[in-house]
Every structure is written in C-alpha cells, then in structure tokens.
Design an enzyme around this catalytic site. Structure first.
Site, short mmCIF file in Angstrom:
data_model
loop_
_atom_site.label_atom_id
_atom_site.label_comp_id
_atom_site.label_asym_id
_atom_site.label_seq_id
_atom_site.Cartn_x
_atom_site.Cartn_y
_atom_site.Cartn_z
N HIS A 28 0.83 -1.20 0.00
CA HIS A 28 0.00 0.00 0.00
C HIS A 28 0.87 1.25 0.00
CE1 HIS A 28 -2.34 3.08 2.43
NE2 HIS A 28 -2.98 3.01 1.29
N GLU A 59 2.02 1.88 -3.45
CA GLU A 59 0.94 2.45 -4.27
C GLU A 59 0.98 3.98 -4.20
OE1 GLU A 59 -3.48 3.68 -3.56
OE2 GLU A 59 -3.15 1.62 -2.96
N HIS A 60 1.16 4.50 -2.99
CA HIS A 60 1.26 5.95 -2.82
C HIS A 60 2.49 6.52 -3.54
CE1 HIS A 60 -1.64 7.10 0.54
NE2 HIS A 60 -1.88 5.82 0.33
N GLU A 101 -3.18 7.92 7.67
CA GLU A 101 -4.31 7.20 7.08
C GLU A 101 -4.74 6.05 7.99
OE1 GLU A 101 -5.55 4.85 2.94
OE2 GLU A 101 -3.58 5.79 3.13
#
Length: 454
Positions: A78, A81-82, A158
């Site tokens: 994840h 992905e950023h 997040e």
C-alpha cells in the site's frame, strides 16, 4: 487512493452479462468481444470494447498485494501504491493527476491482498498519453529519503484516521488475525503501525525492482477502443520496457485445519448498536474443486445476498428484529477466502436472538437444502446484476483485472455464467454442510459499553 477493493462482490455478481453482451450491444457487433494478447516482454493485455460512449477506462494491475509482503514489512504494498504518484525522470509529481483533471477524467489506485491496481478514465484520444504515464512510472520513479518520509507520514495518518479511530475497522482487523492462523491474509492490507513506521527507501526500492515489471502486470482497457489501436499503443509504450526477472510462483503458507470456534469481542463507547460477524475459511475460485466456488456464490445470494434473501426476509421483514442481516462470499482471491454472515438488532431485540436466528437459517440449509424456486431466482439475480456492471466499463475492467491477477484467465470470466447456471440445489446444500460448521467459525462482537457484561 484506497487499500481495499470494496467493489468485488458487486462486480463479480455482474459477470453473467459478459456472455450476453454481444446481443445487448446493438450499435456495434464488436462490442463485448474481448481480446487478450501478450506483449513481447510478457505483459498481458485485455481489451473490452464498448462503443456506446466516448470514454475509456485504462487499468494496470500488478500481481503483488499485501499477502506477498516480506515478513516484518507489512504495509509496503500500500505504501508503494502511494509512492507511484511521485516524480519520475520524465514527469513531475502530480503531473498525471493534472493531465487527467485537465480533460475532465478521473484517476486513482487501490491495493488489496493479492494485487495493486492503477486506473484512469478518460476520452479515447487520451489513451496513448495515459499509457505513456503508466509505462513511465513502472520503471522511472525517483525516490529519495524526503519523499519516503513525507509519504510514510501520510500512510501513518491514514491508518490512524481510517482504522485506529474506527471501532468496526479495529474489530475487523482482529477478526482477520484470529480467523487466519497462518495465511498472510491475517495481516491488514494497510499494515501494522509498528512495522509501517520503519518502512524506508531501501524497502521501497527492493519492492519496486522486484515486482513492478511488465511481466508481472496486466493491462486492461475497456471502452470506446479497438483492439488494434490498443495493441499499437501498448507496444509503443509498455512494450519498450525490458522484461524483468521471472518471479517464483506465489506459494504462501498453508492454513492449518480449522477445528475450533473462536470469538473476538470489542467494547467501545462510540458504539450505539451492537453487531456480530461470523466467518469461515472456504475455497476461492482459484482453490476450489469444480463447482464449489460457484455453489458458495449461490449460497451467499440465497442466504443473505439482498432484500430477497432468507436472512433479510425472515429477520428484517417477517420478524422485524434485525436492522440488518446478510451474507457475503469473496471468491476472487488467490488463496482460500472467507464466507461471512452478519447481523445487528432492531429496537428491543437482543444481539443473541439475531445470531441464533442466523445460525438457524444456516443449519436449515445444511440439513434441508434450498428450494428450486430460490435456486433459480438467485441465478436470475446474478445474471441481471451484470446489466448494471456492463453499463459501468470500470466494473468490466475490474472483473477481468481481478480475475487475471488471482490466477484466472479470460475464459474463466466468459464461462462463469454457464457454470453458475449449472449449479444444483444439492451442491448448495453440500457446501453449506461442509464449510459452514459453527464449531469451526470465528465470530466478532462489536458492543456498546453498557453491554460489556452481556
């Protein structure tokens, strides 16, 4: 950017119209005829034509998700992905977003257990530009320590806002960690906080160099395009990237036999209505014996797939004791998956009553099976739902991308409706009896503080 693919059930339910699409697409005889081919560097390309509107959805799926992460590096999929939205040697950070916004399009990305996907929806004339952006960041990212630190702070925040501050999300993590004893699906997609805090540039570059290669990716293009055009553009952009080293098979730790009933309870002052979730480990479409996954899909629809399901009709409509009750089977996974039932009380009803009623419906199906009327209507609902998926080209791209990224192929998608139609009442009864054993289930309870002792 998200770390869950929440559309999976809705898009899988819609698969059936793939077979009917040519008959529905009267404007162009080529609509719905899916083309699949490989570039010389090993990148698979799938084209799903739909000429009803001048838009196109462009998706790049990488066969890498959180379940593939090295031990101690949870959240790296994840996190990366950023990082894919940062600067490359060709484009400044944010340039892709600005280019898409300038033409009124949309772009985003998501990470799940088995894959990471990046997508843009734009006018067909911009398809080549989108391919250029995606091909560029596949290999040309510029990552320094400042970029790493800034984006690491973003994913940490997040986690705080989406997980740690949400009692249901916290409980869901604990249920997963209890349901799965050995399989990496037990680790949250976003990662554990203490491991996320330590992710660094070395981790990111090792992950990038190993997994972000054309031979570990699938390109799906759905919309107002011709296969020949897509192939030419793909060869001009992605085709110029060198093939990466062949990756070993995605063999993960095997889950031991489930032989106990486990419970997880979270009491929180922010909870006003109690609820429960019960899950079982069951085969996915990739691991099941022939017919089993399809039967589990039909079972989930009959038991709790919507307002015509047994649970909804019995608990919400007839008895009026439940605010919600349903079931869910997430079949598109690389390894075994989970079958879930859930419920919450209404008014003065007790959570224990809802749970007992749900358990009774499961036991009834396992003992007596389902009626032919239930069976046929559930199949019809599967078929009809694809009409809505077919009207959303991003859903079609998601169906093909998620299937190919979890060990399936185009033929699996196209043959799925026929396999669903062949499921019998005996098969549905058999999977209910075999897999939905309450002595081998994991149940999570989310309770208000006032019910802590109940």
């Amino acid at each position: 950017m998200t770390f869950q693919a929440e559309w999976l059930r809705e898009t899988l339910l819609g698969l059936a119209l793939v077979m009917a699409a040519p008959a529905l697409a009267d404007n162009n005889p080529d609509d719905g005829v899916v083309t699949d081919f490989l570039l010389d560097n090993g990148m698979e390309v799938v084209v799903v034509p739909d000429h009803r509107a001048p838009i196109v959805t462009h998706m790049v799926w990488y066969k890498i998700g959180s379940a593939d992460e090295p031990p101690g590096k949870s959240g790296i999929a994840h996190f990366f992905e950023h990082l894919m939205f940062k600067a490359t040697s060709t484009h400044a950070a944010g340039e892709l977003d600005r280019a898409v916004a300038a033409i009124g399009g949309s772009d985003n990305a998501f990470t799940s257990y088995d894959y990471t996907a990046f997508h843009e929806t734009v006018v067909p004339q911009a398809l080549g530009e989108m391919m250029g952006f995606e091909a560029d960041r596949m290999r040309n990212l510029i990552l320094n320590d400042d970029v790493i630190k800034t984006e690491r702070d973003v994913i940490l925040e997040e986690r705080r806002s989406r997980i740690d501050s949400n009692p249901q999300a916290v409980l869901d993590e604990e249920i997963d960690a209890t349901l799965w004893q050995n399989q990496p699906y037990r680790i949250p997609v976003i990662g554990w906080m203490q491991e996320m805090e330590k992710l660094n540039r070395t981790d990111a570059m090792a992950f990038y160099n190993k997994y972000y290669t054309p031979n570990n990716a699938v390109l799906v293009v759905a919309g107002d395009v011709e296969p020949e055009t897509v192939k030419a553009l793909a060869e001009k952009t992605f085709g110029k990237i060198a093939r990466g080293p062949d990756l070993p098979p995605r063999i993960r730790p095997v889950e031991p036999e489930q032989n106990t009933r486990r419970t997880v309870t979270l009491t929180d002052g922010r909870v006003s209505v109690p609820s429960f979730t019960t899950q079982w480990v069951v085969p996915s479409y990739h691991t099941a014996k022939p017919g089993e996954a399809e039967a589990l899909d039909v079972l989930s629809e009959i038991l709790g797939g919507g307002n015509r399901s047994r649970l909804y009709q019995e608990l919400v409509v007839r008895q009026g004791i439940a605010a919600e009750a349903g079931a869910f089977f997430q079949g598109t996974m690389l390894d075994d998956t989970n079958f879930t039932v859930y419920g919450a009380p209404r008014g003065d009803a007790k959570l224990a009553d809802i749970e007992a009623a749900v358990d009774a419906e499961i036991a009834r199906i396992a003992k007596d099976g389902v009626t032919s009327d239930e069976l046929e209507k559930s199949k019809d609902r599967f078929v009809r739902s694809m009409i809505f998926a077919r009207d959303k080209q991003e859903d079609m791209a998601n169906i093909y991308g998620s299937t190919l990224a979890t060990g399936g192929n185009v033929q699996d998608v196209q043959q799925w409706p026929d396999r669903i139609r062949k499921i019998t009442a005996d098969q549905v009864k058999e999977v209910a009896a075999r897999y939905l054993n309450l002595d081998h289930a994991t149940t999570g309870y989310l309770l208000p503080e006032t019910q802590a002792g109940n």
